[in-house]
Write an enzyme that holds these catalytic residues in place. Sequence first.
Site, PDB file in Angstrom:
ATOM      1  N   ASP A 446       0.819  -1.223   0.000  1.00 39.21           N
ATOM      2  CA  ASP A 446       0.000   0.000   0.000  1.00 39.21           C
ATOM      3  C   ASP A 446       0.848   1.266   0.000  1.00 39.21           C
ATOM      4  OD1 ASP A 446       0.712  -0.435   2.623  1.00 39.21           O
ATOM      5  OD2 ASP A 446      -1.287  -0.202   3.463  1.00 39.21           O
TER       6      ASP A 446
HETATM    7  C1  LAN Z   1       3.303  -1.503  10.264  1.00 39.69           C
HETATM    8  C2  LAN Z   1       3.184  -0.070  10.044  1.00 39.69           C
HETATM    9  C3  LAN Z   1       2.637   0.329   8.724  1.00 39.69           C
HETATM   10  C4  LAN Z   1       1.615  -0.649   8.194  1.00 39.69           C
HETATM   11  C5  LAN Z   1       0.729  -0.070   7.063  1.00 39.69           C
HETATM   12  C6  LAN Z   1       1.510   0.508   5.896  1.00 39.69           C
HETATM   13  C7  LAN Z   1      -0.135   1.063   7.635  1.00 39.69           C
HETATM   14  C8  LAN Z   1      -0.191  -1.163   6.576  1.00 39.69           C
HETATM   15  O1  LAN Z   1      -1.130  -0.642   5.685  1.00 39.69           O
HETATM   16  C9  LAN Z   1       0.586  -2.370   6.124  1.00 39.69           C
HETATM   17  C10 LAN Z   1       1.424  -2.947   7.278  1.00 39.69           C
HETATM   18  C11 LAN Z   1       2.382  -1.940   7.928  1.00 39.69           C
HETATM   19  C12 LAN Z   1       3.574  -1.802   7.013  1.00 39.69           C
HETATM   20  C13 LAN Z   1       2.924  -2.415   9.279  1.00 39.69           C
HETATM   21  C14 LAN Z   1       3.149  -3.845   9.527  1.00 39.69           C
HETATM   22  C15 LAN Z   1       3.489  -4.256  10.973  1.00 39.69           C
HETATM   23  C16 LAN Z   1       4.385  -3.248  11.680  1.00 39.69           C
HETATM   24  C17 LAN Z   1       5.687  -3.142  10.911  1.00 39.69           C
HETATM   25  C18 LAN Z   1       3.647  -1.917  11.674  1.00 39.69           C
HETATM   26  C19 LAN Z   1       2.322  -1.914  12.392  1.00 39.69           C
HETATM   27  C20 LAN Z   1       4.567  -1.092  12.536  1.00 39.69           C
HETATM   28  C21 LAN Z   1       5.097  -2.077  13.618  1.00 39.69           C
HETATM   29  C22 LAN Z   1       4.702  -3.482  13.165  1.00 39.69           C
HETATM   30  C23 LAN Z   1       5.731  -4.575  13.464  1.00 39.69           C
HETATM   31  C24 LAN Z   1       5.117  -5.921  13.158  1.00 39.69           C
HETATM   32  C25 LAN Z   1       6.172  -4.550  14.902  1.00 39.69           C
HETATM   33  C26 LAN Z   1       6.929  -5.744  15.300  1.00 39.69           C
HETATM   34  C27 LAN Z   1       6.065  -6.790  15.899  1.00 39.69           C
HETATM   35  C28 LAN Z   1       6.031  -8.069  15.522  1.00 39.69           C
HETATM   36  C29 LAN Z   1       4.852  -8.893  15.848  1.00 39.69           C
HETATM   37  C30 LAN Z   1       7.135  -8.717  14.791  1.00 39.69           C
END
Ligand code: LAN
Length: 719
Positions: A446
């Site tokens: 996205d």
């Molecule tokens: C994020 C932040 C951004 C988010 C969006 C772009 C908003 C979404 O549309 C797709 C997924 C994504 C990229 C995403 C995936 C998971 C993340 C990276 C996070 C929520 C920020 C932190 C999180 C990450 C998984 C934290 C680590 C935790 C684990 C369970 C490994």
Amino acid sequence: MDADLLPKTDSSRWRLYTNEEGVHCWTYLTEGANAVERPQTFAEKYFLGLPRPSKPPSVAQSYSDAARNGLLFYAQLQLEDGHWGSSYAGPSFTLPGIVFSLYITEGTILEEWAVDMTRWVCHHQNDDGGWGLHTLGESTLFGTVLYYVTLRILGMKATNVVAVKARDFIQRLAGGAALAPQWGRYWLSALNLYKWEGVQPVPSEMWQVILPSWVPIHPWRWWVQCRSVYLPVSYLYSNRCQMELNDLLLELRSELYCQPYDSVDFSAYLHNVCPLDRKRPINHFLSIANHFLRAWEWYIRPEWIHNRANTVVRDLIRREDENTSYNDIASVNKPFHTVAVHFSDGTRSQAVKMHHEKILPYLWRDEIGINVGGTNGAQFWDTAFSIIAIAGAGLGKDPQFCDILQKAHRFLEVSQFRKDLNDPFRQKRKGGWPFSTKDQSYIVSDCAAEGLKATLMLQEELGFDKIISTERLFDCVDTLLTMQNPDHGFGSYEKARVGTYVEMFNPAEIFDRCMVEYSYPECTTAVVTGLSMFRRHYPSHAQKQIEAVIQSATGYLKSSQRPDGSWYGSWGICFTYGTMFGLEGLAAAGLTYATSKEAQRACHFLVERQKDDGGWGEHWESCERREYVEHEKSQVVNTAWAVLGLMVARYPDRAVVARGLELIRHRQQPTGEWLQEAIEGIFNCTCTIEYPNYKFHFSIHALGRFEHDYVPAMNKLSK
Ligand code: LAN
């Protein structure tokens, strides 16, 4: 805890430096340097909560005026290199990981970091003395143990009231650290505060030696965020890495458990976890498999396999480090990498040094203190949305915003991936965009799609120079076309590589549904709207594939709509977020209120939840409970999402939309800004995370879109 009672650094000495690719570095000036250093910018003062000059814009007569006033304020927060930055806090395991990794690898924890991190952590302590999985969560053993050890490492005395209360929670209410969930045990074991024998096996052999990559359950097929954590952890586990004991650790051993450390039988706790932390039922399949894995390790595995696995894992760690400029994918695997590299290469190695240098971009100084973000920021994501908001609000041609758009455009240009990586585990990314910075290196479907839309709006619709060539746009489209899942939706970082049965192998008790790349309505809509906009401007490129993807992905959107008309939002809170995307996706395929039953049901879902004051307010618990939980107060961000959804669906009753916009306008301050309200984001259904810029760009978009797009479209419809 009242953070004002704690020591603090001098906020006027903090500066935020960024390089031209958006990498953040909050720096504390040494005393006396203020005079020679540049004065603080408006944005820095804003982030630090310091008084700032305010010149109130003229009073808004219309929603468009209010949007303009909002943008006049928001423009002042744009950083030098053209992006919008922000704090990105929420989860309770990011800051501890960074502190532990510095402690274990003998990195420097600067005095100002220690003071401000302590303040930040204390500020978020719950009344019962604990901390949750995330800033708003009810206390868990996981959050509390991690923050307790962090505070002690940062220099807090065991007699401090914060520590006393936390210890009481750990020992009396949660049953002691022996019951910590697996992800907590990884850290405690590396810190020599737990025994690896009490940790469920994470064998490094799974990376190649016993599981060749063609095996369907091989980790390269798992959700990238998850496999990235288990890679360095498997190194630490398989080599039983522990730092050397010291006086502080001895004290901690006596503070965390309900009995003397040496008398704890850690292996008896293998499958025994504090009930407060358990988000998923006991995994019996894994419990049995764990016994076999232990037998394999103890009695069967030949030494050469262990050595071979070590080499494979060390190489994969190096590959991730080098591909991500030592940022790694997020703040969970980053500190585990730092520690694994320290044990494999030595404290003074170049790789550990590089890891230490890339810690700073994860730190953010806010009004309270220093936090560690879920990623190294949300730079690209917020910038793409800001451009889309400005254009969508009809402010893109206003000469006073030309400069900010030009700067943002430049940031899009430098952030685009120009090459694929030479790494068979990584998704094709050429032409795509990341969530945070280019040097983090990961494409997100996205983010790439919103980047494509933002570029098209600037270059094709607003007439900005084509600094991103047509070929580069084609690259983006071609890459997006490779990311569609078999169920026709789009996931986050990669195309799904395995079925959901792999969830059976999930050892984490604190997260469900984290092993596989699922499809998400938000990501799917972003791609559908991106491709639709692209084909309007370039109708002949990949015409057939684009048509097929739009058609099938629209089918996915319809099938993921819930019977009540809503979509579950996985990354924002929650049904309001998901439903805005669902409606946008349908509209891109020409399905609006007048033409589609699905759009009607979704609009009714939203309209039924409008509050008496005209706004919408949804509580983050919606995400966990999987049903709409109303927030007691209307929220500007939820309201903006709801009205954006209604407007794109061409909902016929303008008054409903206007009442929502009225609320947003009413909440706007005389300076043009909006104040922070409830948290906006979530992940893995349970862990909230903040998106402070949402209150700006979504509000500006919603307000401006009314007159610029919705009213003219409705007038046309009624003719
Ligand atoms: C994020 C932040 C951004 C988010 C969006 C772009 C908003 C979404 O549309 C797709 C997924 C994504 C990229 C995403 C995936 C998971 C993340 C990276 C996070 C929520 C920020 C932190 C999180 C990450 C998984 C934290 C680590 C935790 C684990 C369970 C490994």
